[in-house]
Design an enzyme around this catalytic site. Structure first.
Site, PDB file in Angstrom:
ATOM      1  N   GLU A   1       0.840  -1.197   0.000  1.00 55.82           N
ATOM      2  CA  GLU A   1       0.000   0.000   0.000  1.00 55.82           C
ATOM      3  C   GLU A   1       0.873   1.245   0.000  1.00 55.82           C
ATOM      4  O   GLU A   1       2.105   1.165   0.121  1.00 55.82           O
ATOM      5  CB  GLU A   1      -0.944  -0.016   1.213  1.00 55.82           C
ATOM      6  CG  GLU A   1      -1.921  -1.183   1.179  1.00 55.82           C
ATOM      7  CD  GLU A   1      -2.864  -1.227   2.377  1.00 55.82           C
ATOM      8  OE1 GLU A   1      -2.740  -0.355   3.255  1.00 55.82           O
ATOM      9  OE2 GLU A   1      -3.704  -2.137   2.441  1.00 55.82           O
TER      10      GLU A   1
ATOM     11  N   HIS B   1      -8.962   9.597   3.941  1.00 57.67           N
ATOM     12  CA  HIS B   1      -8.644   8.519   3.005  1.00 57.67           C
ATOM     13  C   HIS B   1      -8.890   9.044   1.605  1.00 57.67           C
ATOM     14  O   HIS B   1      -9.952   9.609   1.325  1.00 57.67           O
ATOM     15  CB  HIS B   1      -9.507   7.282   3.283  1.00 57.67           C
ATOM     16  CG  HIS B   1      -8.955   6.051   2.645  1.00 57.67           C
ATOM     17  ND1 HIS B   1      -8.986   5.852   1.277  1.00 57.67           N
ATOM     18  CD2 HIS B   1      -8.334   4.969   3.165  1.00 57.67           C
ATOM     19  CE1 HIS B   1      -8.406   4.695   1.000  1.00 57.67           C
ATOM     20  NE2 HIS B   1      -7.999   4.139   2.129  1.00 57.67           N
TER      21      HIS B   1
ATOM     22  N   ARG C   1      -0.862   8.785   2.061  1.00 53.87           N
ATOM     23  CA  ARG C   1      -2.243   9.242   1.940  1.00 53.87           C
ATOM     24  C   ARG C   1      -2.391  10.759   1.951  1.00 53.87           C
ATOM     25  O   ARG C   1      -3.263  11.300   1.276  1.00 53.87           O
ATOM     26  CB  ARG C   1      -3.084   8.628   3.066  1.00 53.87           C
ATOM     27  CG  ARG C   1      -3.316   7.151   2.877  1.00 53.87           C
ATOM     28  CD  ARG C   1      -4.094   6.556   4.022  1.00 53.87           C
ATOM     29  NE  ARG C   1      -4.315   5.139   3.792  1.00 53.87           N
ATOM     30  CZ  ARG C   1      -4.911   4.333   4.648  1.00 53.87           C
ATOM     31  NH1 ARG C   1      -5.334   4.801   5.807  1.00 53.87           N
ATOM     32  NH2 ARG C   1      -5.081   3.058   4.371  1.00 53.87           N
TER      33      ARG C   1
ATOM     34  N   HIS D   1     -11.086   9.867   7.755  1.00 54.72           N
ATOM     35  CA  HIS D   1     -10.861   8.428   7.923  1.00 54.72           C
ATOM     36  C   HIS D   1     -10.237   8.047   9.260  1.00 54.72           C
ATOM     37  O   HIS D   1     -10.628   7.054   9.861  1.00 54.72           O
ATOM     38  CB  HIS D   1      -9.960   7.945   6.780  1.00 54.72           C
ATOM     39  CG  HIS D   1      -9.695   6.477   6.769  1.00 54.72           C
ATOM     40  ND1 HIS D   1     -10.706   5.537   6.686  1.00 54.72           N
ATOM     41  CD2 HIS D   1      -8.530   5.777   6.850  1.00 54.72           C
ATOM     42  CE1 HIS D   1     -10.171   4.325   6.692  1.00 54.72           C
ATOM     43  NE2 HIS D   1      -8.861   4.430   6.808  1.00 54.72           N
TER      44      HIS D   1
ATOM     45  N   ARG E   1      -0.464   8.827   9.431  1.00 57.70           N
ATOM     46  CA  ARG E   1      -0.374   7.377   9.640  1.00 57.70           C
ATOM     47  C   ARG E   1      -0.019   6.642   8.354  1.00 57.70           C
ATOM     48  O   ARG E   1      -0.635   6.859   7.314  1.00 57.70           O
ATOM     49  CB  ARG E   1      -1.709   6.846  10.170  1.00 57.70           C
ATOM     50  CG  ARG E   1      -1.769   5.326  10.292  1.00 57.70           C
ATOM     51  CD  ARG E   1      -3.064   4.875  10.915  1.00 57.70           C
ATOM     52  NE  ARG E   1      -4.214   5.066  10.048  1.00 57.70           N
ATOM     53  CZ  ARG E   1      -4.662   4.164   9.183  1.00 57.70           C
ATOM     54  NH1 ARG E   1      -4.030   3.006   9.036  1.00 57.70           N
ATOM     55  NH2 ARG E   1      -5.734   4.402   8.453  1.00 57.70           N
TER      56      ARG E   1
END
Length: 535
Positions: free
Chosen positions: A119, A247, A294, A355, A390
């Site tokens: 990811e 997100h 992100r 998110h 994060r």
């Protein structure tokens, strides 16, 4: 008022963090009572909605602790606690093995080895997953394991109003008070409609995030920041609330809440973001393209939406092998098909949605808060792992590691802690039902509008000032309602969301730079003086 309830270990919240801790405490102390309370059903948690997976160093030939640590630090943009990052990364694989022993089923490849995904922000394939419903599978395994343990009591539909401290005994408690102590909680039992006391030797907050502060969020309706707001009211320390992760790719469905998440793992398998002109645009913003962290991807999408005047961009999955997509993402496929989109033929409309809260209740490396006998872990806590942003799939890992570490520390303390005596009953300010529920529901919509319009992905000083003025008015109106009407879960959640909104805005105002998830066009340069904003 019913008789006081007493329990040795009290757990508020039934997600991966709370259940990990509860299981360990109950197994270690079979003669002691462990009580888990949740405001809805036991399985209705943020954990349940986690799609992507759990990050962990599994393939030691190609991966290493050093790489995972470096990826986490890069994503955190200078504000991670390096000691905590090392702890989580190195202790993580053992916690993952435990959840596998409980029965969690992660996907495997044709050879029988675990299928590791990749990811955004990760340098190697290290994400263990169960199709596109990893969180739900982990929650299932934990709840199944709990059925084997006799001394865990689960109480549903019980809303925690406040942490009990010296304040409730008549003492003046301020942020400077050195020995604020948690004795338990006041709860609204929705079955009896009575406010009760639950006294505990040790209390753990695992109350999840606060995505419902925003109009568009992937979080379930329960994510109202209750634990964070309660600790702030109890004069505990909160930090880094300005770092709200959006997100990048939630399914665009106007008016639908919560938003359906399109996991980052889809981009890990080759999906490409495109604008309204069907142009791939991520290469303009970052060399890592669609697998950038992100914060970068969310800002890029926000920029493309503003530039082209649209409310969404597209996620193009058409080049992914059909069998592979159906095997990895069956729920995403079915969801899109249910609204008329065949992802093998059409692109998916996506837009960023609130998110994850990277800040929260400040803890040390054992999950201790600034309030004695009170621990916090999971999304409500700020352990120092995430810093300013994060890294994908680090959240379930953190929850398991800190659930374990909170247990270890609580286990060492429990024998020396006695139940508090002479705790007063809850003093109801009013017994009058609110005349119009719209006063609560409309205020929550106003809050979400304020936060989404002024405190979103891109911020300015003027927007933050305007948000604070409007929050002040909402706070005044809601506190008056709280004083003059009967306590209800809806009113308590509104109070908590307003408090969380205030903390996000205040943290954003204090941070005179752009860093990680906090991007202020009036302060685009990063400061050389790295600091956590503690409120």
């Amino acid at each position: 008022m019913t008789t006081d309830m007493q329990t040795d270990f009290l757990v508020i919240g039934s997600g991966i963090a709370g259940l990990t801790y509860a299981l360990k405490a109950a197994k270690q102390h079979p003669s002691r009572q462990v009580t888990v309370i949740t405001k809805t059903r036991t399985d209705e948690t943020n954990t349940k909605y986690a799609q992507g997976g759990i990050a962990g160093v599994w393939d030691e030939e190609n991966d290493s602790y050093g790489k995972h640590i470096e990826d986490t630090l890069i994503a955190g943009d200078g504000l991670c606690n390096e000691r905590v990052v090392e702890i989580v990364v190195k202790e993580g694989p053992e916690r993952i093995r435990e959840i596998i022993e409980y029965g969690a089923r992660f996907d495997k490849d044709e050879t029988g080895e675990y299928s590791l995904g990749k990811e955004g922000g990760h340098s190697e394939n290290r994400i263990l997953h169960h199709k596109d419903v990893t969180g739900k599978e982990v929650e299932r395994a934990l709840l199944e394991e709990m059925k084997q343990v006799a001394n865990i009591q689960l109480i549903n539909h019980c809303f925690v109003i406040d942490i009990i401290t010296q304040h409730h005994l008549g003492y003046l408690v301020t942020k400077s008070t050195p020995d604020i102590t948690c004795y338990g909680v006041y709860v609204l039992n929705e079955r009896t409609n009575q406010i009760e006391k639950i006294l505990a030797r040790i209390t753990l907050l695992a109350t999840g995030g606060c995505g419902q502060a925003y109009r568009t969020t992937t979080n379930p309706r329960i994510a109202t920041g209750d634990g964070i707001a309660m600790v702030y009211r109890a004069k505990g320390r909160i930090e880094n609330m300005e770092f709200i992760q959006f997100h990048p790719t939630a399914l665009y469905e106007p008016g639908v809440s919560p938003s359906f998440l399109i996991t980052e793992a889809v981009r890990g398998d080759g999906a490409i973001l495109r604008n309204r002109n069907e142009e791939a645009f991520m290469e303009k913003y970052d060399a890592r393209k669609d697998l950038a962290p992100r914060d970068i991807v969310a800002r890029a999408i926000d920029s493309e939406m503003k530039r082209t005047g649209t409310e969404y961009v597209y996620l193009d999955c058409r080049e992914i092998d059909r069998e592979k997509f159906l095997r990895h993402f069956p729920n995403i496929y079915e969801k899109c098909l249910s609204i008329g989109i065949d992802v093998m033929q059409q692109m998916i409309p996506v837009a960023p949605a609130a998110h994850y809260s990277c800040g929260g209740i400040k803890t040390d490396e054992w999950g201790r808060t600034s309030i004695q006998h009170l621990y916090a872990c999971g999304e409500c806590a700020s352990t120092g792992l995430h810093g300013a942003n994060r890294l994908a799939s680090n959240s379930l890992l953190e929850a398991m590691v800190f659930g374990h570490r909170c247990f270890l520390d609580a286990n060492a303390q429990i024998d020396a802690i006695a139940f508090a005596e002479s705790i007063p009953d809850w003093k109801a300010l009013s017994t009058t039902d609110p005349r119009e529920m719209i006063l609560i529901t409309q205020s929550q919509k106003e809050l979400q509008q304020i936060m989404s319009d002024y405190v979103g992905i891109v911020r300015t000083d003027v927007r933050l000032e305007r948000a604070m003025k409007r929050l002040d008015l909402l706070f005044t109106e809601t506190e008056e309602l709280y004083r003059t009407t009967k306590v209800s879960p809806q009113l308590c959640e509104l109070r908590n969301l307003i408090t969380v909104g205030y903390l996000i805005v205040k943290g954003a105002q204090f941070r005179k730079e752009s860093r990680g998830l906090h991007y202020n066009t009036d302060h685009q340069q990063k400061s050389e003086l790295l600091q956590n904003i503690i409120l």
